[in-house]
Structure formats: C-alpha cells, structure tokens
Design a protein around this motif. Structure first.
Motif, short mmCIF file in Angstrom:
data_model
loop_
_atom_site.label_atom_id
_atom_site.label_comp_id
_atom_site.label_asym_id
_atom_site.label_seq_id
_atom_site.Cartn_x
_atom_site.Cartn_y
_atom_site.Cartn_z
N PRO A 14 -19.75 83.45 79.78
CA PRO A 14 -19.48 82.11 79.25
C PRO A 14 -18.01 81.95 78.93
N LEU A 15 -17.54 80.72 79.09
CA LEU A 15 -16.16 80.41 78.75
C LEU A 15 -16.01 80.23 77.26
N ARG A 16 -14.88 80.66 76.75
CA ARG A 16 -14.45 80.36 75.38
C ARG A 16 -12.93 80.28 75.44
N MET A 18 -9.25 78.40 74.07
CA MET A 18 -8.57 77.74 72.96
C MET A 18 -7.33 77.03 73.48
N ALA A 78 -21.84 73.10 76.93
CA ALA A 78 -20.64 73.60 76.27
C ALA A 78 -20.28 72.66 75.13
N ILE A 139 -11.13 73.72 71.17
CA ILE A 139 -11.88 74.87 71.70
C ILE A 139 -12.94 74.34 72.66
N LYS A 141 -16.26 75.91 74.47
CA LYS A 141 -17.12 77.10 74.40
C LYS A 141 -18.46 76.82 75.05
N ASP A 142 -18.81 77.62 76.07
CA ASP A 142 -20.13 77.52 76.68
C ASP A 142 -21.16 78.06 75.68
N VAL A 143 -22.29 77.34 75.55
CA VAL A 143 -23.28 77.74 74.55
C VAL A 143 -24.67 78.01 75.12
#
Length: 160
Positions: A14-16, A18, A78, A139, A141-143
């Motif tokens: 997953p992407l995260r 900033m 995300a 940010i 963020k894939d969740v």
C-alpha cells in the motif's frame, strides 16, 4: 551507482506518501487522478484543522504490471488527509450527499509569501474544493487491499 525507484518496486504494497512541497504534490496529484468518491466521504474538522476524503483511487502505479500480465486494472480505497487547514470552500459539490459521486482531476497548490497557501482539488464537471492551509501538509494512504476496477479498464482522457 544509484538508480531511481520504479513503480514495479512498489509491488502490491500500500502507498503511504507525505507531501511537504510542490514537487511532492505533483506525484500525489498524478496518483489520485481519476479517484472517485461520494460527497458523503468528505470530512472537515475545523476544530482539528483537518480535512480528509476517503477515495477509491485508480492504481496508476500498477498499470505496467497489469498490462504486462494481462490482468484487470485495480482500484484501492485511500485516505487523502490535509492538515493545518484554516478554511474550506467548495464549488459544484453537494455536501454530504452519498448519491453524488465526484472524480478528482488534479491537486494544485498556490503558495502565499508567508508559507501559507491554497490547495485546490479540481473535480470533473467544474467542481472544486479549495483549502486555505498554513503549510503544505498532505498524506495519501491506501487503507484497503486493491480490488478489480468495476470497469476493468484504465480511465481514459480524450485529447483536449
């Protein structure tokens, strides 16, 4: 010798990401292009100075692998989170309506002289959300796990 990272190196992780400057924002903007979300997934918490959207993001970073392997394209849920928000304005957005589906075209930032600025989410259909921010603090963020895109195709953009 060092090399730039490639999309393939991200694999299924997953992407995260900033964002702290305009260059970072260009990367995130390209990754959220064509993300869709119901208007009900927008949250603005003025007391916390926090703005967030739960997006269904097209996985642009996975396109080369999907094409090479002959498999369907994917989306992933995300969160796009913006901190240090002092004001939110919108145009063409029916707030809180679960039936209104919005689509992101781009994110842009216009800085002011003192480091503050305006972050704008341009939406399809002449919609826009403008955030006045004290600093560029975003940010992505894939969740969830990726899932097959309902259309099973990559979004298309006719030449203007």
């Amino acid at each position: 010798m060092t090399q730039d990272a490639t999309f393939e190196e991200g694999g299924e992780r997953p992407l995260r990401l900033m964002v702290v400057d305009a260059d970072d924002l260009q990367v995130v903007s390209s990754l959220v292009q064509d993300a869709v979300f119901p208007a009900s997934e927008i949250q603005w918490r003025a007391s916390e100075r926090r703005f967030a959207i739960l997006l269904n993001r097209f996985r642009w970073e996975d396109v080369p692998q999907a094409e090479r392997r002959g498999r369907d394209f994917e989306r992933v849920q995300a969160v796009l989170l913006v901190e240090d928000v002092v004001r939110v304005q919108s145009q063409g957005v029916t707030k809180g309506d679960a039936d209104t589906i919005l689509s992101v075209l781009a994110l842009t930032f216009t800085p002011s002289e003192d480091g503050t600025g305006r972050l704008e989410l341009t939406l399809a259909g002449d919609g826009a959300i403008a955030l006045e921010v004290e600093s560029l603090n975003v940010i992505l963020k894939d969740v969830t796990r990726p899932y097959v895109a309902p259309s099973k195709q990559a979004p298309g953009h006719p030449d203007a």
